[in-house]
Design an enzyme around this catalytic site. Structure first.
Site, mmCIF file in Angstrom:
data_model
loop_
_atom_site.group_PDB
_atom_site.id
_atom_site.type_symbol
_atom_site.label_atom_id
_atom_site.label_comp_id
_atom_site.label_asym_id
_atom_site.label_seq_id
_atom_site.Cartn_x
_atom_site.Cartn_y
_atom_site.Cartn_z
ATOM 1 N N LYS A 142 -1.987 7.657 1.174
ATOM 2 C CA LYS A 142 -1.806 6.884 0.016
ATOM 3 C C LYS A 142 -3.044 6.546 -0.496
ATOM 4 O O LYS A 142 -4.169 6.179 0.067
ATOM 5 C CB LYS A 142 -0.747 5.349 -0.030
ATOM 6 C CG LYS A 142 -0.861 4.913 -1.092
ATOM 7 C CD LYS A 142 0.316 3.767 -0.839
ATOM 8 C CE LYS A 142 0.715 2.847 -1.997
ATOM 9 N NZ LYS A 142 1.464 1.624 -1.710
ATOM 10 N N SER A 152 6.005 1.616 -4.323
ATOM 11 C CA SER A 152 4.860 2.235 -4.915
ATOM 12 C C SER A 152 4.306 3.281 -4.210
ATOM 13 O O SER A 152 3.478 4.183 -4.716
ATOM 14 C CB SER A 152 3.726 1.187 -5.135
ATOM 15 O OG SER A 152 3.302 0.808 -3.852
ATOM 16 N N SER A 194 6.991 -1.488 -0.453
ATOM 17 C CA SER A 194 6.546 -0.158 -0.778
ATOM 18 C C SER A 194 6.531 1.031 0.100
ATOM 19 O O SER A 194 6.241 2.279 -0.278
ATOM 20 C CB SER A 194 5.342 -0.227 -1.545
ATOM 21 O OG SER A 194 5.519 -0.821 -2.991
HETATM 22 N N1 GLN Z 1 7.916 -3.069 -6.016
HETATM 23 C C1 GLN Z 1 6.937 -4.199 -5.633
HETATM 24 C C2 GLN Z 1 5.883 -4.467 -6.602
HETATM 25 O O1 GLN Z 1 6.109 -3.953 -7.629
HETATM 26 C C3 GLN Z 1 6.447 -3.853 -4.288
HETATM 27 C C4 GLN Z 1 5.244 -3.188 -4.418
HETATM 28 C C5 GLN Z 1 4.497 -2.867 -2.949
HETATM 29 O O2 GLN Z 1 5.087 -3.258 -1.887
HETATM 30 N N2 GLN Z 1 3.278 -2.546 -3.188
HETATM 31 O O3 GLN Z 1 5.263 -5.657 -6.684
#
Ligand code: GLN
Length: 456
Positions: A52, A127, A151
């Site tokens: 990532k 994400s 994420s």
């Molecule tokens: N969807 C969550 C957010 O937008 C989690 C994102 C993540 O785990 N990086 O914060």
């Protein structure tokens, strides 16, 4: 072969932000030469991997999905990247992501959305959606993601992969571009539970460069995978969390998701697990608590992107003050979701509001941790859906932040409590993958892998 697939498919799928085929082939050749010369090779010698774009990689562009870091080449490797390199892996490229990991669909990437290989009109989760699409689409054998509020687990669920968020402190955060430091964890995304365990073993264990790294022996996980794969679950106590899709808490959940999860629980019972329902009342407050804590920490962490030290700098033509250059850079460098969170977090942390918002959220966080502690007096693992729904159509939630946030309902409790949690595929609903989540006490990551291997 993976590079060929990337060349053929990634224009459509959008899994990668950066691929350097030449560098990857050169590295693979190096490993081949070392092998031919009888050198001692790392445990993963020659295996390709995708990272990532939130992990800094020496000399390789790293953007965290943001325009503000366009063109930046970090001078060092994140610990997990260094460990994978030392193990002999070949970096295929850096994968797409929601800007600074803020999102649940990868549509908040400043560069392009990523598409789900199961249905290119749908999101791959987020994400870490670039990593999930890369692996699910055969553009990488496995990948690393990060999980702050879900994420790794949610995109794994949406693309039919295994994804594990380790115990907080179990994997080094050194060189991971910080979103919410008390929540961020790196972890594996793979096609099988065994692959995920092998990748996790390679990156896990203490790192003196990360002050929150747990000083414990490196995790041993593959043994648990073998036990689980043999269906050895006799005596294992499984708690089904009522607040995550159970009676009276099913609003917003797809019927098909709940059905697959119910069948999976029955499967575990058939292998000898003792199943009971468990109530964790504070889980109902995880969403509002998370969406104060994570933006608060983000507003502080993102202060370092001011146009002076990294990447983009706007308007530095000698006619403007330092402050004007900083604010122009931030105005043009950050996307709308990132700005929303900086504003929200700055507000929640400001004098006069701190106790009412951030302070309250921290208290809720303690209540959630207590619910887990009480539950783990009675059961060995807790289970739930990973995501209330299957992958939704691209665009369906972009104008509705609250609908986007609701996607994290099931993953947030383990994040707030710092506990390990895995998502393993448990069948299809409407032709799309459904994920089954297994949560365990701190440092009992092996239990997640054991149960996941039984489900697989
Ligand atoms: N969807 C969550 C957010 O937008 C989690 C994102 C993540 O785990 N990086 O914060």
């Amino acid at each position: 072969a993976y590079l060929d697939r990337i060349a053929a498919q990634d224009d459509v799928l959008g899994a990668y932000l950066h691929v350097d085929a030449e560098a990857a082939l050169a590295r693979a050749a190096e490993v081949d030469v070392a092998r031919a010369e009888g050198e001692e090779l790392g445990s993963l010698a020659g295996l390709p991997v995708a990272l990532k774009d939130v992990f800094v990689t020496q000399g390789v562009p790293t953007t965290s999905g943001s325009k503000i870091l366009e063109g930046w080449r970090p001078p060092y490797d994140a610990t997990v990247a260094a460990r994978l390199k030392a193990a002999g892996t070949v970096l295929l490229g850096k994968t797409n992501m929601d800007e600074f990991a803020m999102g649940s669909s990868t549509e908040n990437s400043a560069y392009r959305p990523t598409r789900n290989p199961w249905d290119p009109d749908r999101i791959p989760g987020g994400s870490s959606g670039g990593s999930s699409t890369a692996v699910a689409g055969g553009l990488a054998p496995w990948a690393l993601g990060t999980d702050t509020g879900g994420s790794i687990r949610q995109p794994a669920a949406m693309t039919g992969l295994v994804g594990h968020k380790p115990t907080y402190g179990g994997v080094s955060r050194y060189g991971l571009i910080a979103f919410s430091s008390s929540l961020d964890q790196a972890g594996p995304m793979a096609r099988t539970v065994l692959d995920a365990a092998v990748l996790h073993e390679a990156i896990g264990g203490h790192d003196r460069c990360d002050s929150t790294s747990i000083d414990a022996p490196a995790p041993v996980l593959t043994k648990a995978v073998r036990e689980g794969a043999r269906g050895e679950l006799a005596g294992l106590r499984v708690g089904v969390v009522r607040e995550l899709g159970g009676d009276g808490h099913a609003e917003g959940y797809d019927a098909g998701v709940l059905e697959r999860v119910r069948e999976t629980v029955e499967l575990l019972a058939g292998m000898g697990a003792e199943v009971r329902e468990v109530s964790c009342p504070a889980f109902d407050l995880a969403l509002p608590a998370y969406y104060l804590i994570a933006p608060s920490e983000a507003s502080s962490n993102l202060a370092r992107f001011e146009g002076m030290r990294f990447g983009l700098r706007v308007g530095d033509d000698g006619s403007r003050s330092l402050e004007e250059v900083m604010s122009l850079t931030r105005e043009q460098g950050f996307g709308p979701e990132v700005k929303r969170r900086i504003v929200l977090g700055t507000y929640a942390l400001s004098a006069g509001y701190y106790d009412a918002y951030y302070g309250q959220a921290q208290k809720v966080r303690t209540l959630i941790t207590r619910d887990f502690t009480a539950a783990f007096d009675d059961v060995d693992v807790l289970v739930s859906p990973t995501s209330p729904t299957v992958a939704w159509p691209i665009g369906a939630r972009v104008d509705d932040p609250l609908a986007m946030y609701a996607a994290d309902l099931c993953t947030l409790p383990a994040s707030l409590a710092g506990l390990p949690a895995i998502s393993v595929p448990c069948g299809l609903s409407e032709g799309l993958p459904v994920g089954f989540q297994v949560m365990a006490p701190a440092l009992a990551d092996d239990r997640c892998y054991r149960v996941a291997a039984a489900v697989e």
